[in-house]
Enzyme design. Sequence first.
Site, PDB file in Angstrom:
ATOM      1  N   HIS A 134     -83.619  12.201 -28.285  1.00 17.47           N
ATOM      2  CA  HIS A 134     -84.920  12.787 -28.664  1.00 17.47           C
ATOM      3  C   HIS A 134     -84.621  14.003 -29.539  1.00 17.47           C
ATOM      4  O   HIS A 134     -83.577  14.653 -29.373  1.00 17.47           O
ATOM      5  CB  HIS A 134     -85.619  13.216 -27.368  1.00 17.47           C
ATOM      6  CG  HIS A 134     -87.024  13.683 -27.505  1.00 17.47           C
ATOM      7  ND1 HIS A 134     -87.343  14.935 -27.984  1.00 17.47           N
ATOM      8  CD2 HIS A 134     -88.198  13.086 -27.203  1.00 17.47           C
ATOM      9  CE1 HIS A 134     -88.667  15.078 -27.961  1.00 17.47           C
ATOM     10  NE2 HIS A 134     -89.207  13.972 -27.492  1.00 17.47           N
ATOM     11  N   ASP A 211     -79.896  15.472 -20.703  1.00 14.89           N
ATOM     12  CA  ASP A 211     -81.349  15.468 -20.839  1.00 14.89           C
ATOM     13  C   ASP A 211     -81.898  14.409 -19.881  1.00 14.89           C
ATOM     14  O   ASP A 211     -81.789  13.206 -20.136  1.00 14.89           O
ATOM     15  CB  ASP A 211     -81.700  15.135 -22.304  1.00 14.89           C
ATOM     16  CG  ASP A 211     -83.196  14.966 -22.523  1.00 14.89           C
ATOM     17  OD1 ASP A 211     -83.951  14.954 -21.546  1.00 14.89           O
ATOM     18  OD2 ASP A 211     -83.603  14.843 -23.706  1.00 14.89           O
ATOM     19  N   GLN A 214     -86.354  11.457 -19.162  1.00  7.55           N
ATOM     20  CA  GLN A 214     -86.845  10.094 -18.898  1.00  7.55           C
ATOM     21  C   GLN A 214     -86.184   9.465 -17.682  1.00  7.55           C
ATOM     22  O   GLN A 214     -86.518   8.343 -17.316  1.00  7.55           O
ATOM     23  CB  GLN A 214     -86.591   9.199 -20.130  1.00  7.55           C
ATOM     24  CG  GLN A 214     -87.345   9.608 -21.368  1.00  7.55           C
ATOM     25  CD  GLN A 214     -88.852   9.397 -21.242  1.00  7.55           C
ATOM     26  OE1 GLN A 214     -89.331   8.591 -20.449  1.00  7.55           O
ATOM     27  NE2 GLN A 214     -89.616  10.133 -22.035  1.00  7.55           N
ATOM     28  N   LYS A 237     -93.540  14.754 -16.905  1.00  8.64           N
ATOM     29  CA  LYS A 237     -93.122  13.340 -16.880  1.00  8.64           C
ATOM     30  C   LYS A 237     -92.803  12.900 -15.453  1.00  8.64           C
ATOM     31  O   LYS A 237     -92.663  11.724 -15.171  1.00  8.64           O
ATOM     32  CB  LYS A 237     -91.900  13.129 -17.775  1.00  8.64           C
ATOM     33  CG  LYS A 237     -92.202  13.401 -19.263  1.00  8.64           C
ATOM     34  CD  LYS A 237     -91.034  13.066 -20.131  1.00  8.64           C
ATOM     35  CE  LYS A 237     -91.110  13.718 -21.490  1.00  8.64           C
ATOM     36  NZ  LYS A 237     -91.968  13.030 -22.450  1.00  8.64           N
ATOM     37  N   CYS A 375     -90.323  10.882 -31.612  1.00 11.34           N
ATOM     38  CA  CYS A 375     -89.414  12.040 -31.743  1.00 11.34           C
ATOM     39  C   CYS A 375     -87.957  11.583 -31.716  1.00 11.34           C
ATOM     40  O   CYS A 375     -87.108  12.236 -31.073  1.00 11.34           O
ATOM     41  CB  CYS A 375     -89.654  13.081 -30.654  1.00 11.34           C
ATOM     42  SG  CYS A 375     -91.276  13.810 -30.735  1.00 11.34           S
TER      43      CYS A 375
HETATM   44  C1  LIG Z   1     -85.627  12.073 -23.637  1.00 12.62           C
HETATM   45  C2  LIG Z   1     -86.570  13.211 -23.897  1.00 12.62           C
HETATM   46  N1  LIG Z   1     -86.077  14.441 -24.099  1.00 12.62           N
HETATM   47  C3  LIG Z   1     -86.860  15.491 -24.320  1.00 12.62           C
HETATM   48  C4  LIG Z   1     -88.221  15.362 -24.366  1.00 12.62           C
HETATM   49  C5  LIG Z   1     -89.073  16.564 -24.615  1.00 12.62           C
HETATM   50  O1  LIG Z   1     -89.807  16.870 -23.482  1.00 12.62           O
HETATM   51  P1  LIG Z   1     -90.884  18.048 -23.504  1.00 12.62           P
HETATM   52  O2  LIG Z   1     -91.770  17.774 -24.686  1.00 12.62           O
HETATM   53  O3  LIG Z   1     -91.591  17.922 -22.203  1.00 12.62           O
HETATM   54  O4  LIG Z   1     -90.141  19.322 -23.650  1.00 12.62           O
HETATM   55  C6  LIG Z   1     -88.801  14.110 -24.193  1.00 12.62           C
HETATM   56  C7  LIG Z   1     -90.253  13.918 -24.311  1.00 12.62           C
HETATM   57  O5  LIG Z   1     -90.730  12.855 -24.639  1.00 12.62           O
HETATM   58  C8  LIG Z   1     -87.945  13.004 -23.944  1.00 12.62           C
HETATM   59  O6  LIG Z   1     -88.439  11.781 -23.766  1.00 12.62           O
END
Ligand SMILES: Cc1ncc(COP(=O)(O)O)c(C=O)c1O
Length: 417
Positions: A134, A211, A214, A237, A375
């Site tokens: 992401h 990270d 997900q 999430k 993203c």
């Molecule tokens: C794998 C992953 N990393 C980071 C993020 C960013 O999360 P946030 O917008 O809650 O900071 C997302 C959001 O879709 C994601 O799916």
Amino acid sequence: MTDLSMAKKSGTAAFDVEAIRRDFPILDQQINGKPLVYLDNGASSQKPIAVLDAMDRYYREMHSNVHRGAHTLGDRATSAFEGAREKVRAFLNADSTREIIWTRGTTEAINVVANGLAGRLKPGDEILVSHMEHHANIVPWQMVAERTGAKVVPIQITPQGELDPDSFNSLLGDRTRVLALTHVSNVLGTVNPIAPLIEQAKAHGVITVIDGAQAVPHFQPDVQALGCDFYVFSSHKLFGPTGVGVLYGKAQLLEEMPPFQGGGEMIERVSFERTTWNVLPYKFEAGTPPVAEAIGLGAAIDYLGNLDRNGMEASENALLTRANELVESVPGMEIIGTASQKVPVMSFKIAGLHPSDIGTLLDQQGIAIRTGHHCAMPLMDFYGVPGTARASFAFYNTLEEVEQLFTALQKIQRLFA
Ligand SMILES: Cc1ncc(COP(=O)(O)O)c(C=O)c1O
């Protein structure tokens, strides 16, 4: 063995999705004249009543600022807020609540780490990410690379959407300082085999940042068993509220890192000559924290803790299996991301249809999915697509909803492709 006893053994009989759905009031509504089918859980999942109630109770009965009250409300708020931190600690199996930092979400957590590690980076150093990250796990590293002369290097992936082990092995080396890797891909649903990769990285003295945005909605990571240095996720999430997230970090590294922001709460002593930092975790929590949101996240973790996790996993796997079985029923439909280990996330394209049209036409039938680049533009480039349509399932989704999605896709394909 009968079907029923087999089901009981796998835990599916105990997992009553219809009863669980009653805990999520938002699901019970019509959208565009049709019952809502919510399949955009990867972007943000829905909240059980337990979370809504916990936040409501906080505002009705104990709202006050934390850590500074010389009064009862302040004590109540502080104890609920710190109680939530302990729930997160237990959820991740971290060693201590000193290692649990509240952030605004995954994005901010990665920025805190990237900024905190900048002092260790010099020209020529490499930060390994993967091609399936992401943007939240790419851009903060690019920003820190720009400042320090380090380089962000992507690990290649296979066409199925798995990390390419040869690429990882050839890139991990003497220049590598940081491995920043997603546990689960938000586009492909791939579950990366992070434990052995962390082990390999550690053998090279590399700092590991995972990270988990997900991953946590589908399974519970154990940060001590994984051995990672940092693990981050967003509450929204994980069936909790927006506005709060978690940075887990090993205490020693957090001690060595500079704070991210300055202000109240993160200080020990301030003078015009010299300011010193508060102890962990407060050193990284400048300003009034998201108190209600942290309490809401704690309630979400409690709620999940009361579910049958094996049943939940079996139920989610059944959703993905059914979706995969139905792909052939839509001419021209192709799944992007066919890794052997996946959470129930299905990115797809349909020949002759733009992803955003698929999203709009599904919405007219009450079905919420996400379309676009998610993203993850480098990943879109890898697959040579401007975007995908993505259905992402949660434990409260049903097999009937999967079938409704495919009936709707068949109709759309017949009429518009
Ligand atoms: C794998 C992953 N990393 C980071 C993020 C960013 O999360 P946030 O917008 O809650 O900071 C997302 C959001 O879709 C994601 O799916």
